[in-house]
Motif scaffolding. Structure first.
Motif, PDB file in Angstrom:
ATOM      1  N   VAL A  23      -6.121  -2.508  -6.245  1.00 10.33           N
ATOM      2  CA  VAL A  23      -6.477  -1.981  -4.966  1.00 10.33           C
ATOM      3  C   VAL A  23      -5.399  -0.771  -4.518  1.00 10.33           C
ATOM      4  CG1 VAL A  23      -6.584  -2.635  -2.348  1.00 10.33           C
ATOM      5  CG2 VAL A  23      -7.875  -3.848  -4.141  1.00 10.33           C
ATOM      6  N   TYR A  24      -4.118  -1.309  -4.762  1.00  8.89           N
ATOM      7  CA  TYR A  24      -2.967  -0.404  -4.335  1.00  8.89           C
ATOM      8  C   TYR A  24      -3.218   0.970  -4.836  1.00  8.89           C
ATOM      9  CZ  TYR A  24       1.746   1.326  -3.764  1.00  8.89           C
ATOM     10  OH  TYR A  24       2.684   2.181  -3.549  1.00  8.89           O
ATOM     11  N   THR A  25      -3.447   1.043  -6.428  1.00  9.75           N
ATOM     12  CA  THR A  25      -3.704   2.024  -6.947  1.00  9.75           C
ATOM     13  C   THR A  25      -5.096   3.042  -6.414  1.00  9.75           C
ATOM     14  OG1 THR A  25      -2.612   1.287  -9.155  1.00  9.75           O
ATOM     15  CG2 THR A  25      -4.311   3.113  -9.262  1.00  9.75           C
ATOM     16  N   GLN A  26      -5.940   2.332  -6.084  1.00 14.02           N
ATOM     17  CA  GLN A  26      -7.022   2.960  -5.428  1.00 14.02           C
ATOM     18  C   GLN A  26      -6.897   3.429  -4.152  1.00 14.02           C
ATOM     19  OE1 GLN A  26      -9.969  -0.130  -5.614  1.00 14.02           O
ATOM     20  NE2 GLN A  26     -10.153   0.025  -8.000  1.00 14.02           N
ATOM     21  N   GLU A  27      -5.938   2.923  -3.261  1.00 11.93           N
ATOM     22  CA  GLU A  27      -5.310   3.433  -2.224  1.00 11.93           C
ATOM     23  C   GLU A  27      -4.877   4.627  -2.053  1.00 11.93           C
ATOM     24  OE1 GLU A  27      -5.414  -0.866   0.240  1.00 11.93           O
ATOM     25  OE2 GLU A  27      -3.537  -0.150  -0.547  1.00 11.93           O
ATOM     26  N   LEU A  28      -3.672   4.488  -3.273  1.00 10.23           N
ATOM     27  CA  LEU A  28      -3.055   5.858  -3.206  1.00 10.23           C
ATOM     28  C   LEU A  28      -3.956   6.963  -3.685  1.00 10.23           C
ATOM     29  CD1 LEU A  28       0.046   4.761  -5.401  1.00 10.23           C
ATOM     30  CD2 LEU A  28      -0.073   5.241  -3.095  1.00 10.23           C
ATOM     31  N   GLU A  29      -4.773   6.563  -4.595  1.00  8.55           N
ATOM     32  CA  GLU A  29      -5.576   7.827  -4.992  1.00  8.55           C
ATOM     33  C   GLU A  29      -6.440   8.346  -4.017  1.00  8.55           C
ATOM     34  OE1 GLU A  29      -8.377   8.032  -9.144  1.00  8.55           O
ATOM     35  OE2 GLU A  29      -8.805   6.449  -7.805  1.00  8.55           O
TER      36      GLU A  29
END
Length: 204
Positions: free
Chosen positions: A69-75
């Motif tokens: 989720v964190y990766t997706q939030e950054l993306e």
């Protein structure tokens, strides 16, 4: 496992943050390998290689979910990354965590997230004024080289990761400080503290 804080977007933990004046406070654990969810996810991933433990498996899946989720939030720009790029205390620690989880489990989804996270954060490599392994560009170069190596072993070589490692190395070399014997690098946080100390006025 008993201290995990379960939320809709995965699992987290509460930890302690210490300050130079001796004070401390309780804060949510960070995302990185050194002080956060990445390290716990790796521990649980390794643990599950040897033990059949449904509770550990559930917490592991929730911890991994939080990283994804964190990766997706950054993306998508929902959250902003710190500029630290290191492989232990920086954004590349999450790339490294996904790569190790891929090696532990053999599941390609982890390699996919390692590449996705790397793509999101590579814009920070040129901005990072830390040059060390733990929190800076030396660690980012190692993450790039490991990602290249894994992709090569998968018969899917990605030259971009090798190129990124070379670019980071060039920046490290350009930022060196020549010394009487050899050369060295000034760590940004230490330099900042030194400058603050020099400008600080003390009344006696």
């Amino acid at each position: 496992m008993d201290t995990a804080v379960i939320a809709e977007d995965g699992a987290g933990w509460i930890g302690l943050q210490f300050f130079e004046n001796g004070l401390w406070k309780m804060v949510p654990a960070g995302m990185y390998l050194y002080e956060g969810i990445s390290g716990i996810a790796l521990l649980l991933g390794e643990y599950l290689k040897y033990f059949q433990d449904e509770k550990a498996k559930d917490i592991f899946n929730l911890a991994v979910k939080r990283l994804c989720v964190y990766t997706q939030e950054l993306e998508t720009g929902l959250v902003k990354s710190g500029i630290r790029t290191g492989i232990v205390d920086g954004e590349c620690s999450i790339v490294y965590t996904f790569m190790i989880l891929y090696e532990i489990t053999g599941e390609k989804k982890y390699l996919h997230y390692a590449e996705k996270h790397f793509t999101v954060i590579k814009k920070y490599f040129a901005q990072d004024a830390n040059y060390d392994l733990l929190s800076g560009n030396a660690g980012a170069a190692i993450a790039a080289l490991k990602l290249y190596q894994i992709k090569k072993e998968c018969a899917e070589p990605e030259e971009q990761y090798l190129t990124e490692a070379v670019e980071i190395e060039r920046k490290l070399w350009d930022c060196r400080q020549d010394m009487e014997n050899g050369c060295g690098w000034t760590i940004f946080n230490v330099k900042k503290l030194w400058q603050e100390w020099l400008t600080e006025t003390v009344d006696f």
